[in-house]
Design a protein around this motif. Structure first.
Motif, PDB file in Angstrom:
ATOM      1  N   ASP A  68       5.277  -1.298 -18.050  1.00  0.00           N
ATOM      2  CA  ASP A  68       5.740  -2.608 -18.516  1.00  0.00           C
ATOM      3  C   ASP A  68       6.723  -2.477 -19.682  1.00  0.00           C
ATOM      4  O   ASP A  68       6.645  -3.211 -20.676  1.00  0.00           O
ATOM      5  CB  ASP A  68       4.552  -3.488 -18.926  1.00  0.00           C
ATOM      6  N   ARG A 202      -0.708  -1.857  -7.895  1.00  0.00           N
ATOM      7  CA  ARG A 202       0.534  -2.352  -8.497  1.00  0.00           C
ATOM      8  C   ARG A 202       1.687  -1.402  -8.207  1.00  0.00           C
ATOM      9  O   ARG A 202       2.813  -1.831  -7.924  1.00  0.00           O
ATOM     10  CB  ARG A 202       0.328  -2.521 -10.007  1.00  0.00           C
ATOM     11  N   GLY A 210       8.272  -4.845  -3.776  1.00  0.00           N
ATOM     12  CA  GLY A 210       7.548  -5.966  -4.362  1.00  0.00           C
ATOM     13  C   GLY A 210       6.577  -6.639  -3.408  1.00  0.00           C
ATOM     14  O   GLY A 210       6.060  -7.722  -3.718  1.00  0.00           O
ATOM     15  N   TRP A 226       5.746 -11.187  -0.458  1.00  0.00           N
ATOM     16  CA  TRP A 226       6.387 -10.827  -1.721  1.00  0.00           C
ATOM     17  C   TRP A 226       5.428 -11.157  -2.857  1.00  0.00           C
ATOM     18  O   TRP A 226       5.117 -12.319  -3.096  1.00  0.00           O
ATOM     19  CB  TRP A 226       7.703 -11.610  -1.842  1.00  0.00           C
ATOM     20  N   GLN A 227       4.987 -10.131  -3.559  1.00  0.00           N
ATOM     21  CA  GLN A 227       3.995 -10.301  -4.609  1.00  0.00           C
ATOM     22  C   GLN A 227       4.563 -10.156  -6.021  1.00  0.00           C
ATOM     23  O   GLN A 227       4.040 -10.738  -6.969  1.00  0.00           O
ATOM     24  CB  GLN A 227       2.872  -9.266  -4.438  1.00  0.00           C
ATOM     25  N   ASP A 228       5.618  -9.360  -6.174  1.00  0.00           N
ATOM     26  CA  ASP A 228       6.153  -9.064  -7.507  1.00  0.00           C
ATOM     27  C   ASP A 228       7.561  -8.522  -7.316  1.00  0.00           C
ATOM     28  O   ASP A 228       8.011  -8.328  -6.183  1.00  0.00           O
ATOM     29  CB  ASP A 228       5.265  -8.022  -8.208  1.00  0.00           C
TER      30      ASP A 228
END
Length: 378
Positions: A68, A202, A210, A226-228
């Motif tokens: 991150d 993740r 994504g 599409w999650q991220d």
């Protein structure tokens, strides 16, 4: 006798396995050979998860996403490294904070890290130069006390270890390279090693553009969505097939390289004892993988003359990294913390001799003889 600096590894089974990949009618990412490579790396390293990638650069970018990294963050790393170490974090808006190296191993000086930490520091990124481990006990202790993440650039570190633990498995994430210059190759390729199982899902989403496509193919969801944010970091299964042919013979390939490395050491030790050159240093707690054999000359001028001399003898030798902090982008996206005592000085002395899987004993002896002949005449 013409000797290249590098010849990409080749075992003879690569084409057979690539044809199998075609016959499987699954040549895109995450096919059977990708799975076999990933499982081999997981077994060899003991890491929770290995995700094959299109390059070590992309593996490091994935690690930066998982960490991150945001604009304003700082990442501590050596300046003596390949640009990808910095690029992965700079792309996320971070500042690369360079610290000096140790002159013995050419690795980041662990004693310089703590003073470089600020309120913005988020990651320590050690680079295991030449497959020789950094002082990971100290680095992990610093990271733990300051609540920092560790992302290992182990591009050169497969089959090498520190205190019995494989390189790339100490930090939250480790990154391998399978570029054509590495011990095992798929042309262009890499791998992300994930220490903690909680990060796997993740990572798969980021790697699969994504989406939760990986879960879909495992039957865990009825459709993928599409999650991220993410990108496409999957290598072709044909590339993985090429790599797997070498992973099957990893012990043999590594032993062949070690044999040549030790031969160089034995043949060039007299020059080192005379003070004409310096040889690599391997700390007692490290097991290296013979990724490279280098010598250190007196200075850049002598190195240039030796490279030219060897070229006349049809031997291709090379220098290595130009320190990042001295490059235009390094000045723009990073800063050097503390004094540059060794980074520039040592980078100007290092000369890499040919090292590859099929290098023969006769070729190694010829190379060493020519190095000795150069110094006998100078």
């Amino acid at each position: 006798m013409k000797i290249n600096f590098n010849v990409p590894p080749f075992t003879g089974k690569e084409f057979e396995y690539m044809r199998q990949a075609v016959d499987n009618e699954k040549i895109c990412g995450d096919g059977p050979f990708t799975t076999q490579c990933s499982e081999w790396i997981e077994e060899q390293t003991g890491t929770s998860k290995c995700l094959l990638t299109t390059s070590c650069t992309h593996a490091t970018e994935l690690a930066a996403l998982l960490a991150d990294i945001k604009p304003g963050d700082e990442v501590i790393m050596p300046s003596y490294t390949f640009v990808s170490t910095a690029n992965a974090f700079v792309l996320r808006g971070a500042t690369a904070v360079f610290v000096d190296i140790r002159p013995d191993t050419m690795n980041m000086d662990e004693k310089k890290i703590e003073d470089a930490i600020t309120a913005r520091t988020k990651v320590i990124a050690p680079v295991h130069y030449a497959g020789v481990g950094c002082e990971m006990d100290t680095i992990m202790d610093i990271a733990g006390r300051h609540q920092l993440m560790v992302i290992e650039d182990a591009a050169q570190g497969i089959m090498a270890s520190y205190k019995g633990k494989p390189l790339g498995t100490f930090g939250e994430y480790g990154c391998f390279s399978f570029h054509e210059t590495k011990n095992f190759s798929m042309g262009e390729g890499g791998a992300l090693l994930i220490r903690d199982e909680k990060d796997i899902l993740r990572a798969e989403i980021f790697r699969e553009k994504g989406t939760d496509r990986s879960q879909f193919f495992r039957g865990q969801v009825d459709k993928y969505r599409w999650q991220d944010f993410g990108s496409s970091y999957l290598p072709s299964d044909m590339n993985a097939a090429y790599l797997y042919a070498q992973l099957e013979l990893a012990e043999e390939i590594t032993k062949a390289r070690i044999d040549r490395w030790e031969q160089y050491w034995e043949l060039l030790t007299p020059l080192a004892q005379q003070g004409r050159i310096e040889l690599p240093y391997i700390p007692k707690e490290c097991v290296h993988n013979a990724h490279m054999f280098y010598i250190k000359t007196k200075d850049m001028e002598e190195r240039s003359r030796l490279i030219a001399y060897l070229k006349e003898k049809e031997i291709l030798s090379v220098f290595h990294y130009v320190p990042l902090h001295s490059a235009p982008a390094g000045k723009k996206y990073g800063r050097f913390h503390g004094e540059d005592v060794y980074t520039t000085k040592e980078s100007e002395r290092i000369l890499r001799l040919p090292m590859f899987y099929r290098l023969t004993a006769d070729e190694t002896e010829y190379i060493a003889d020519q190095v000795k002949a150069f110094y006998a005449a100078n």
